[in-house]
Design a protein around this motif. Structure first.
Motif, short mmCIF file in Angstrom:
data_model
loop_
_atom_site.label_atom_id
_atom_site.label_comp_id
_atom_site.label_asym_id
_atom_site.label_seq_id
_atom_site.Cartn_x
_atom_site.Cartn_y
_atom_site.Cartn_z
N UNK A 33 0.91 -1.22 -0.08
CA UNK A 33 -0.01 -0.01 -0.08
C UNK A 33 0.94 1.45 0.03
N UNK A 34 2.09 1.06 -0.81
CA UNK A 34 2.74 2.46 -0.75
C UNK A 34 2.99 2.73 -2.06
N UNK A 35 2.19 2.71 -2.97
CA UNK A 35 1.95 3.11 -4.37
C UNK A 35 2.23 4.59 -4.72
N UNK A 308 -9.22 4.00 -13.06
CA UNK A 308 -9.69 5.33 -12.02
C UNK A 308 -10.87 4.81 -11.14
N UNK A 309 -11.88 3.91 -12.01
CA UNK A 309 -13.23 3.37 -11.39
C UNK A 309 -12.86 2.54 -10.20
N UNK A 310 -11.75 1.58 -10.49
CA UNK A 310 -11.58 0.47 -9.51
C UNK A 310 -10.79 0.91 -8.44
N UNK A 311 -9.89 1.88 -8.47
CA UNK A 311 -9.22 2.58 -7.54
C UNK A 311 -10.19 3.51 -6.56
N UNK A 312 -11.02 3.90 -7.31
CA UNK A 312 -11.95 4.88 -6.46
C UNK A 312 -12.72 4.14 -5.51
N UNK A 313 -13.05 2.91 -6.06
CA UNK A 313 -14.00 1.83 -5.22
C UNK A 313 -13.20 1.36 -3.93
N UNK A 337 -10.63 13.09 -4.91
CA UNK A 337 -9.49 12.51 -4.27
C UNK A 337 -8.95 11.14 -5.33
N UNK A 338 -7.62 11.01 -5.25
CA UNK A 338 -7.24 9.73 -5.78
C UNK A 338 -7.20 8.63 -4.81
N UNK A 339 -6.84 7.62 -4.89
CA UNK A 339 -6.67 6.22 -3.75
C UNK A 339 -5.58 6.69 -2.67
N UNK A 340 -5.52 7.83 -2.20
CA UNK A 340 -4.58 7.81 -0.89
C UNK A 340 -5.26 8.19 0.18
N UNK A 341 -4.83 7.36 1.27
CA UNK A 341 -5.64 7.51 2.53
C UNK A 341 -4.48 7.98 3.53
N UNK A 342 -4.57 9.22 4.33
CA UNK A 342 -3.69 9.35 5.02
C UNK A 342 -4.32 9.61 6.38
N UNK A 343 -3.70 9.03 7.35
CA UNK A 343 -4.36 9.07 8.82
C UNK A 343 -3.54 9.21 9.91
N UNK A 389 -3.23 0.85 -5.46
CA UNK A 389 -3.21 0.79 -7.06
C UNK A 389 -4.17 -0.44 -7.45
N UNK A 390 -4.13 -0.42 -8.85
CA UNK A 390 -5.19 -1.52 -9.38
C UNK A 390 -4.95 -2.85 -8.95
N UNK A 391 -3.75 -3.15 -8.59
CA UNK A 391 -3.63 -4.76 -8.24
C UNK A 391 -3.75 -4.88 -6.91
N UNK A 392 -4.28 -3.89 -5.89
CA UNK A 392 -4.78 -4.17 -4.54
C UNK A 392 -6.18 -4.67 -4.71
N UNK A 393 -6.64 -5.17 -3.40
CA UNK A 393 -8.02 -5.75 -3.42
C UNK A 393 -8.59 -5.34 -2.06
#
Lengths: 412, 147
Positions: A33-35, A308-313, A337-343, A389-393
């Motif tokens: 998860x460091x894409x 983009x659709x998959x990463x948004x999901x 946002x793009x698929x980045x989750x900072x916390x 990224x798109x290879x994540x699930x």
């Protein structure tokens, strides 16, 4: 609701294309998860690099022999692919560099030094990566320019009112990140480019985080410069791109002197080569530039819209789950946002989060993400960041949420 | 009081129970950090920060006869756990023993994996700082005795 994007992208099949994903880290299956820091490379990219050195390796452009011809052809084919990828008008508008950082430095040095006068202003935002801060600071110091910084709201969006208020006839360069690496925010760059142009300012867009997620058309955007790195779009490290509008590139002096960038050299006077070679002094990173094309081909095959659709999901799924956790605050709540989750987790340092997650095989980034001024703006020392990224699930996100839940229970 | 090597062997035995599982190792190190008494805020000053660590580590000392006592704290739990192990081994030991200590337990308990290459400089800095204190006290003592 029916899950349509996963029907389009066959994630299991895609994952098979990425050898690095199939390993154990600390006894657990790797979850990468460091894409946003660097993406993994498909086999096709890896084998192009290998094959280049095994079959075609030669210096490009001035060799008459077959290998030199093959290497040159592949190198220039990459330029054409990048032109199409960015929607640029001409191939010579594509300059190959080491990466985003070098591309920005090239513009700051070649354009900034020669076309700005003392008292002129450069505008950036509070969410810039250090690579889009420091080169301008150095230029300001050297030339007596003023650096202006556009505010960022609590949600992590550009404060457009502040931008419009600060923009003025002395603004000569507006250099802005397309997508924030720390927050994931997609900035309204079209609006900013239009307004900047009206004031006569030149615009540079740092697309390092945008190119892997969004469709880019530099002509439609109307920016003067657009920069990115290959390693963030599933390509190799050490290769990147500067797109520049031809008219501007033509009047800019060379950035570095050496071989390749010259027309004729004598001790009295040297004349420079034409675009794009004027800006590509020395033997370039041939193999990695060639492999950049393979990476772009791979993305094009999947389709940016599908990606983009998959990463948004994935982002939506993760955000919903993480939002429910006690003690966890998401940093960056922009609408786009793009698929980045900072916390951050109350009572737990981000280093500890990073190490505990690594123990579960989870690779997340922790720290200031090269955006110290932004961290200061939020009153933070750093965050933990998961970027998909798109290879994540979704199953991987479940493991991540489970690990994060355990971490919150340990937090004081 | 146990010698430095006796304590190191005790620690090695404790960690063996964890069977090399990274997650359990990290949780155990954090637990050890939790047991380390918090340092007074008054001591958490710039002068007491160990330079070279990514996270903040404060270290203070006091000499009790020939025995050196350490106090430390960190803003991150795992680092605090790591330093608690160093304190457990070196706290209250004689100056010469600290100076000459061979800290073999670090390798044996797989701590190098926890520390990683990015943190190993910081960890070396901690050990170096602890030994430097011992060396400085010894120098002071010798100066007094010779004058």
């Amino acid at each position: 609701m029916e899950d349509t994007s996963t029907l389009i992208l066959d994630i299991d099949k895609i994952r098979k294309d990425f050898p690095v994903l199939h390993q154990q880290v600390n006894g657990k299956p790797l979850i990468y998860f460091d894409n946003a820091a660097s993406t993994q490379k498909p086999s096709s990219v890896i084998s192009v690099i290998k094959s280049y050195y095994e079959n075609d390796n030669a210096n490009i452009h001035r060799g008459i022999h077959t290998l030199a011809e093959r290497a040159t052809e592949a190198f220039e084919a990459s330029r054409k692919t990048v032109r199409d990828f960015l929607g640029a008008a001409y191939e010579e508008e594509i300059i190959f560099t080491k990466g985003t950082t070098e591309s920005i430095n090239l513009v700051a040095s070649s354009y900034g030094r020669n076309f700005l006068d003392p008292g002129d202003e450069i505008m950036i935002s509070a969410m810039e990566h250090h690579a889009n801060i420091v080169p301008w600071q150095m230029l300001c110091e050297e030339k007596g320019l003023k650096l202006r910084v556009i505010n960022v709201t609590e949600e992590g969006e550009i404060d457009l009112a502040d931008f419009e208020q600060q923009l003025n006839p002395r603004t000569k360069i507006v250099s802005l990140v397309h997508v924030s690496n720390t927050l994931g925010t997609i900035n309204p760059i079209k609006h900013i480019i239009d307004a900047s142009k009206k004031q006569g300012a030149v615009t540079l867009i740092d697309g390092a985080q945008a190119v892997s997620h969004l469709e880019i058309d530099v002509q439609e955007l109307g920016c003067d410069f657009y920069v990115f790195s290959a390693h963030k779009i599933y390509g190799p490290t050490g290769a990147g791109v500067l797109y520049g509008r031809k008219e501007l590139l033509e009047k800019m002096p060379p950035y570095q002197g050496g071989g390749e960038m010259i027309d004729e050299v004598s001790f009295e006077k040297t004349t420079y080569n034409e675009l794009p070679y004027k800006f590509e002094a020395g033997t370039p990173n041939i193999a990695d530039v060639i492999a950049m094309k393979t990476a772009i081909d791979y993305i094009n095959k999947l389709g940016k819209k599908n990606i983009a659709a998959y990463e948004d999901e994935l982002l939506k799924y993760a955000t919903e789950k993480v939002s429910k956790l006690d003690k966890v605050t998401i940093i960056g709540k922009a609408k786009n946002k793009v698929s980045v989750l900072s916390f951050v987790v109350a009572g737990m340092h981000h280093f500890d989060i990073g190490l505990m997650m690594d123990a579960r095989g989870l690779a997340v980034r922790t720290g200031h993400h090269c955006t110290q001024p932004l961290m200061k703006h939020f009153g933070l020392e750093g965050t933990a960041r998961a970027s998909f990224a798109f290879y994540n699930t979704k199953e991987e996100i479940d493991v991540f949420v489970d690990s994060l839940t355990k971490i919150t229970q340990l937090a004081k | 009081m146990s010698t430095i090597n006796q304590i190191q062997d005790e620690i090695i035995e404790e960690f063996e129970i964890l069977g090399g599982d990274m997650e359990s190792t990290i949780f155990y190190i954090m637990e050890l950090g939790n047991k380390l008494p918090d340092m007074n805020d008054a001591d958490k000053i710039e002068d007491n920060i160990i330079k070279g660590c990514q996270s903040k580590v404060w270290l203070t000392t006091n000499l009790d006869n020939e025995h050196l006592k350490f106090n430390a704290d960190s803003n991150t739990e795992i680092t605090k756990g790591l330093i608690s192990l160093l304190i457990r081994v070196l706290n209250g030991q004689k100056l010469d023993d600290i100076i000459n200590a061979d800290l073999y337990f670090i390798d044996k308990i797989g701590m190098k994996r926890v520390i990683g290459s990015q943190r190993s400089n910081g960890f070396s800095a901690m050990i170096k700082q602890m030994k430097m204190y011992a060396l400085a006290y010894k120098g002071q003592k010798e100066l007094r005795e010779n004058s």
